[in-house]
Motif scaffolding. Structure first.
Motif, PDB file in Angstrom:
ATOM      1  N   VAL A 193    -125.555 130.264 -48.941  1.00  0.00           N
ATOM      2  CA  VAL A 193    -124.366 129.681 -49.563  1.00  0.00           C
ATOM      3  C   VAL A 193    -124.108 130.478 -50.838  1.00  0.00           C
ATOM      4  CG1 VAL A 193    -123.360 127.628 -50.627  1.00  0.00           C
ATOM      5  CG2 VAL A 193    -124.819 127.399 -48.595  1.00  0.00           C
ATOM      6  N   VAL A 194    -122.945 131.112 -50.912  1.00  0.00           N
ATOM      7  CA  VAL A 194    -122.641 132.047 -51.994  1.00  0.00           C
ATOM      8  C   VAL A 194    -121.518 131.487 -52.870  1.00  0.00           C
ATOM      9  CG1 VAL A 194    -121.971 134.412 -52.577  1.00  0.00           C
ATOM     10  CG2 VAL A 194    -123.251 133.964 -50.463  1.00  0.00           C
ATOM     11  N   ILE A 195    -121.805 131.281 -54.146  1.00  0.00           N
ATOM     12  CA  ILE A 195    -120.761 130.949 -55.121  1.00  0.00           C
ATOM     13  C   ILE A 195    -120.280 132.269 -55.711  1.00  0.00           C
ATOM     14  CG2 ILE A 195    -120.204 129.717 -57.243  1.00  0.00           C
ATOM     15  CD1 ILE A 195    -122.554 127.823 -56.606  1.00  0.00           C
ATOM     16  N   SER A 196    -119.017 132.613 -55.467  1.00  0.00           N
ATOM     17  CA  SER A 196    -118.523 133.939 -55.839  1.00  0.00           C
ATOM     18  C   SER A 196    -118.361 134.120 -57.339  1.00  0.00           C
ATOM     19  CB  SER A 196    -117.180 134.212 -55.153  1.00  0.00           C
ATOM     20  OG  SER A 196    -117.327 134.305 -53.772  1.00  0.00           O
ATOM     21  N   GLY A 197    -117.845 133.106 -58.024  1.00  0.00           N
ATOM     22  CA  GLY A 197    -117.564 133.263 -59.443  1.00  0.00           C
ATOM     23  C   GLY A 197    -117.211 131.941 -60.075  1.00  0.00           C
ATOM     24  N   LEU A 198    -116.952 131.972 -61.373  1.00  0.00           N
ATOM     25  CA  LEU A 198    -116.609 130.802 -62.164  1.00  0.00           C
ATOM     26  C   LEU A 198    -115.204 130.974 -62.731  1.00  0.00           C
ATOM     27  CD1 LEU A 198    -119.972 130.577 -64.139  1.00  0.00           C
ATOM     28  CD2 LEU A 198    -119.397 129.394 -62.011  1.00  0.00           C
ATOM     29  N   PRO A 199    -114.453 129.859 -62.872  1.00  0.00           N
ATOM     30  CA  PRO A 199    -114.779 128.500 -62.455  1.00  0.00           C
ATOM     31  C   PRO A 199    -114.470 128.289 -60.982  1.00  0.00           C
ATOM     32  CG  PRO A 199    -112.622 128.518 -63.461  1.00  0.00           C
ATOM     33  CD  PRO A 199    -113.134 129.932 -63.546  1.00  0.00           C
ATOM     34  N   TYR A 200    -114.964 127.193 -60.425  1.00  0.00           N
ATOM     35  CA  TYR A 200    -114.612 126.796 -59.071  1.00  0.00           C
ATOM     36  C   TYR A 200    -114.577 125.270 -59.045  1.00  0.00           C
ATOM     37  CZ  TYR A 200    -119.625 125.898 -58.481  1.00  0.00           C
ATOM     38  OH  TYR A 200    -120.903 125.418 -58.623  1.00  0.00           O
ATOM     39  N   ARG A 201    -113.823 124.710 -58.089  1.00  0.00           N
ATOM     40  CA  ARG A 201    -113.656 123.260 -58.079  1.00  0.00           C
ATOM     41  C   ARG A 201    -114.867 122.570 -57.466  1.00  0.00           C
ATOM     42  NH1 ARG A 201    -108.646 123.835 -53.902  1.00  0.00           N
ATOM     43  NH2 ARG A 201    -109.790 123.793 -51.943  1.00  0.00           N
ATOM     44  N   CYS A 202    -115.151 121.396 -57.979  1.00  0.00           N
ATOM     45  CA  CYS A 202    -116.262 120.546 -57.550  1.00  0.00           C
ATOM     46  C   CYS A 202    -117.601 121.281 -57.684  1.00  0.00           C
ATOM     47  CB  CYS A 202    -116.057 120.063 -56.121  1.00  0.00           C
ATOM     48  SG  CYS A 202    -117.112 118.642 -55.708  1.00  0.00           S
ATOM     49  N   PRO A 203    -118.048 121.521 -58.931  1.00  0.00           N
ATOM     50  CA  PRO A 203    -119.258 122.329 -59.154  1.00  0.00           C
ATOM     51  C   PRO A 203    -120.525 121.877 -58.433  1.00  0.00           C
ATOM     52  CG  PRO A 203    -118.036 122.090 -61.189  1.00  0.00           C
ATOM     53  CD  PRO A 203    -117.364 121.193 -60.188  1.00  0.00           C
ATOM     54  N   PRO A 204    -120.791 120.563 -58.230  1.00  0.00           N
ATOM     55  CA  PRO A 204    -122.042 120.224 -57.527  1.00  0.00           C
ATOM     56  C   PRO A 204    -121.995 120.470 -56.025  1.00  0.00           C
ATOM     57  CG  PRO A 204    -121.209 118.369 -58.855  1.00  0.00           C
ATOM     58  CD  PRO A 204    -120.104 119.352 -58.727  1.00  0.00           C
ATOM     59  N   ALA A 205    -120.793 120.631 -55.451  1.00  0.00           N
ATOM     60  CA  ALA A 205    -120.659 120.625 -53.998  1.00  0.00           C
ATOM     61  C   ALA A 205    -121.429 121.739 -53.281  1.00  0.00           C
ATOM     62  CB  ALA A 205    -119.185 120.664 -53.604  1.00  0.00           C
ATOM     63  N   THR A 240    -125.722 131.888 -57.147  1.00  0.00           N
ATOM     64  CA  THR A 240    -124.682 131.488 -58.087  1.00  0.00           C
ATOM     65  C   THR A 240    -124.676 132.397 -59.307  1.00  0.00           C
ATOM     66  OG1 THR A 240    -123.905 129.696 -59.533  1.00  0.00           O
ATOM     67  CG2 THR A 240    -126.266 129.811 -59.122  1.00  0.00           C
ATOM     68  N   PRO A 241    -123.512 132.674 -59.892  1.00  0.00           N
ATOM     69  CA  PRO A 241    -123.462 133.451 -61.129  1.00  0.00           C
ATOM     70  C   PRO A 241    -123.983 132.675 -62.332  1.00  0.00           C
ATOM     71  CG  PRO A 241    -121.331 133.459 -59.999  1.00  0.00           C
ATOM     72  CD  PRO A 241    -122.176 132.407 -59.358  1.00  0.00           C
ATOM     73  N   GLU A 242    -124.107 131.362 -62.199  1.00  0.00           N
ATOM     74  CA  GLU A 242    -124.544 130.523 -63.315  1.00  0.00           C
ATOM     75  C   GLU A 242    -126.004 130.812 -63.673  1.00  0.00           C
ATOM     76  OE1 GLU A 242    -122.570 126.317 -62.301  1.00  0.00           O
ATOM     77  OE2 GLU A 242    -123.550 127.291 -60.605  1.00  0.00           O
ATOM     78  N   GLN A 255    -130.952 131.142 -56.259  1.00  0.00           N
ATOM     79  CA  GLN A 255    -131.006 132.370 -57.048  1.00  0.00           C
ATOM     80  C   GLN A 255    -129.912 132.319 -58.106  1.00  0.00           C
ATOM     81  OE1 GLN A 255    -131.057 135.961 -54.728  1.00  0.00           O
ATOM     82  NE2 GLN A 255    -132.760 135.298 -53.435  1.00  0.00           N
ATOM     83  N   LEU A 256    -130.306 132.250 -59.357  1.00  0.00           N
ATOM     84  CA  LEU A 256    -129.379 132.128 -60.479  1.00  0.00           C
ATOM     85  C   LEU A 256    -128.967 133.506 -60.989  1.00  0.00           C
ATOM     86  CD1 LEU A 256    -131.329 129.315 -62.371  1.00  0.00           C
ATOM     87  CD2 LEU A 256    -129.275 129.014 -60.981  1.00  0.00           C
ATOM     88  N   GLY A 257    -127.815 133.560 -61.636  1.00  0.00           N
ATOM     89  CA  GLY A 257    -127.342 134.801 -62.236  1.00  0.00           C
ATOM     90  C   GLY A 257    -126.987 135.873 -61.223  1.00  0.00           C
ATOM     91  N   ARG A 258    -126.539 135.468 -60.035  1.00  0.00           N
ATOM     92  CA  ARG A 258    -126.204 136.408 -58.970  1.00  0.00           C
ATOM     93  C   ARG A 258    -124.700 136.352 -58.692  1.00  0.00           C
ATOM     94  NH1 ARG A 258    -130.602 138.072 -59.851  1.00  0.00           N
ATOM     95  NH2 ARG A 258    -132.403 138.202 -58.445  1.00  0.00           N
ATOM     96  N   ARG A 259    -124.009 137.423 -59.021  1.00  0.00           N
ATOM     97  CA  ARG A 259    -122.579 137.528 -58.754  1.00  0.00           C
ATOM     98  C   ARG A 259    -122.371 138.579 -57.669  1.00  0.00           C
ATOM     99  NH1 ARG A 259    -118.095 136.006 -61.674  1.00  0.00           N
ATOM    100  NH2 ARG A 259    -119.444 135.474 -63.452  1.00  0.00           N
ATOM    101  N   PRO A 260    -121.776 138.218 -56.531  1.00  0.00           N
ATOM    102  CA  PRO A 260    -121.654 139.181 -55.427  1.00  0.00           C
ATOM    103  C   PRO A 260    -120.664 140.290 -55.750  1.00  0.00           C
ATOM    104  CG  PRO A 260    -120.493 137.157 -54.901  1.00  0.00           C
ATOM    105  CD  PRO A 260    -121.250 136.891 -56.163  1.00  0.00           C
ATOM    106  N   ASP A 261    -120.985 141.472 -55.264  1.00  0.00           N
ATOM    107  CA  ASP A 261    -120.080 142.624 -55.339  1.00  0.00           C
ATOM    108  C   ASP A 261    -119.468 142.784 -53.954  1.00  0.00           C
ATOM    109  OD1 ASP A 261    -118.751 145.001 -55.540  1.00  0.00           O
ATOM    110  OD2 ASP A 261    -120.502 146.207 -56.079  1.00  0.00           O
ATOM    111  N   LEU A 299    -125.988 141.102 -48.483  1.00  0.00           N
ATOM    112  CA  LEU A 299    -125.187 140.921 -49.685  1.00  0.00           C
ATOM    113  C   LEU A 299    -125.695 141.861 -50.765  1.00  0.00           C
ATOM    114  CD1 LEU A 299    -125.150 137.013 -49.816  1.00  0.00           C
ATOM    115  CD2 LEU A 299    -123.162 138.468 -49.404  1.00  0.00           C
ATOM    116  N   VAL A 300    -124.773 142.385 -51.556  1.00  0.00           N
ATOM    117  CA  VAL A 300    -125.125 143.191 -52.721  1.00  0.00           C
ATOM    118  C   VAL A 300    -124.538 142.495 -53.945  1.00  0.00           C
ATOM    119  CG1 VAL A 300    -124.871 145.417 -53.868  1.00  0.00           C
ATOM    120  CG2 VAL A 300    -125.169 145.325 -51.383  1.00  0.00           C
ATOM    121  N   PHE A 301    -125.337 142.391 -55.002  1.00  0.00           N
ATOM    122  CA  PHE A 301    -124.905 141.712 -56.216  1.00  0.00           C
ATOM    123  C   PHE A 301    -124.657 142.723 -57.322  1.00  0.00           C
ATOM    124  CE2 PHE A 301    -127.373 138.771 -53.681  1.00  0.00           C
ATOM    125  CZ  PHE A 301    -126.541 137.661 -53.636  1.00  0.00           C
TER     126      PHE A 301
END
Length: 375
Positions: free
Chosen positions: A141-153, A178-180, A207-213, A222-224
């Motif tokens: 499950v990849v969170i691409s970036g911030l912000p996004y709606r419904c953060p806990p989802a 997640t980039p967080e 995995q925290l601090g991961r922003r996909p490229d 995936l490459v971050f």
């Protein structure tokens, strides 16, 4: 003649604004609610759609609101004096309340086999079969970036997927990126630690601090942006969120729109509520509802029809699915007023199977608010 107010969007902010206008002074107003297809979609149904528990159509309902005209159409541009629709129509008004949410930039995620970008029941349909078919390997499950709606989802999605595969005795490993640096760090009150602990107990690696490229990577890797890589068999992606195109002409930089305490933008007469606003409040339905009511009061005050007596205080609640029928609930209250003067009170309950009834109640209330059947 009645004075026309336009409300854009049938989410919690838009519905709350339209109903508040009607409640306070509806007999002197022409209230027009604009929604793309004349229907509303319950966004928390996204996870159930992916899991195959209900089709996307289950989470949609036609809009039938007493005393409120529903116009089908997509808004191309919104100002304080009206809107321009993509079909060329122009609707004029005394004021506009826009609740467009954040725009899903689905095209930012490359179209690759085993990669599905979605963040609504409608867009989740395409991933359902792939989720059901996966027998073994790694699902990310990849969170691409911030912000996004419904953060806990996304955390709820990952935990419920882990439970789904355990139930079917499949050897599928779950990872969330997640980039967080910490999930929901702005809430504090132990919520970040609770989410990380819950994911670990559910067998979900975070995995925290991961922003996909998205310019790199392959069908299976995936490459971050930090150079790290992660192999996968199926990726479910929360796509980048951008500003709604109808608000593109506002002067703010970035995704979010600046508003004052009355939710009015730099464009006089244009009010914006919900996820699209630049605010320290969480992106939750309860916040959007309070903002919709506040904006409605501010519009009436601006037109000299009723006094503005201050913002409505939100009471957001968020349900987090842990799988196996168990839910947690986060509720927030602002007894001393809104930040920065007031401090929120945050309460965490669960996980417990009893809270599943609360999630069902939220859906029934959502549907009731949108289908009044002329009563």
């Amino acid at each position: 003649m009645k004075r026309r107010i336009l409300v854009i969007g049938a989410g919690p902010g838009g519905i709350a604004a339209a109903r508040r206008l009607r409640e306070r002074i509806g007999d002197r107003l022409e209230i027009v609610l604009i929604e793309r297809e004349g229907t509303a979609e319950f966004l928390p149904g996204t996870i159930a759609t992916v899991l195959g528990e209900a089709p996307a159509a289950h989470w949609r309902t036609p809009l039938r609101l007493r005393g409120i005209e529903v116009q089908q159409g997509e808004v191309q541009r919104a100002t304080g004096r009206g809107v321009v629709l993509t079909d060329g129509r122009t609707l004029e008004a005394e004021a506009v309340i826009a609740a467009p949410g954040l725009h899903l930039n689905l095209t930012a995620v490359p179209a690759r086999p085993n990669v599905f970008a979605f963040w609504s029941p409608t867009t989740a349909e395409a991933a359902r079969e792939a989720v059901a078919r996966l027998q073994r390997g790694r699902l990310v499950v990849v969170i691409s970036g911030l912000p996004y709606r419904c953060p806990p989802a996304p955390y709820s999605l990952a935990m419920q997927l882990a439970a789904f595969y355990r139930h079917h005795r499949r050897d599928v490993q779950l990872t969330l990126t997640t980039p967080e640096e910490a999930p929901l760090a702005s809430l504090g009150h132990g919520i970040p630690e609770f989410l990380l602990r819950s994911c670990a107990e559910a067998g979900v690696e975070v995995q925290l601090g991961r922003r996909p490229d998205w310019s790199a990577g392959t069908d299976r890797e995936l490459v971050f942006t930090d150079g790290s890589r992660l192999a996968f068999d199926l990726a479910l992606v929360v796509p980048p969120h951008g500003r709604a195109p109808m608000l593109a002409t506002l002067p703010d930089e970035g995704v979010l729109v600046s508003v004052d305490a009355r939710l009015e933008t730099a464009e006089p007469g244009l009010f914006v509520v919900g996820d699209a606003t630049r605010t320290s409040l969480p992106r939750a339905a309860g916040v959007a509802t309070a903002q919709g009511r506040t904006a409605a009061d501010a519009v009436l005050d601006r037109l000299g029809l009723a006094r503005f007596e201050g913002p409505h205080l939100p009471e957001p609640e968020c349900y987090i699915g842990h799988g196996d029928g168990r839910y947690s609930r986060i509720t927030i209250h602002f007894p001393e007023g809104l930040p920065p003067t007031g401090r929120p009170e945050v309460r965490l309950e669960g996980p417990a199977p009893e809270l599943a009834a609360g999630f069902a109640r939220v859906f029934e209330e959502w549907r009731t608010l949108r289908t009044e059947n002329g009563r």
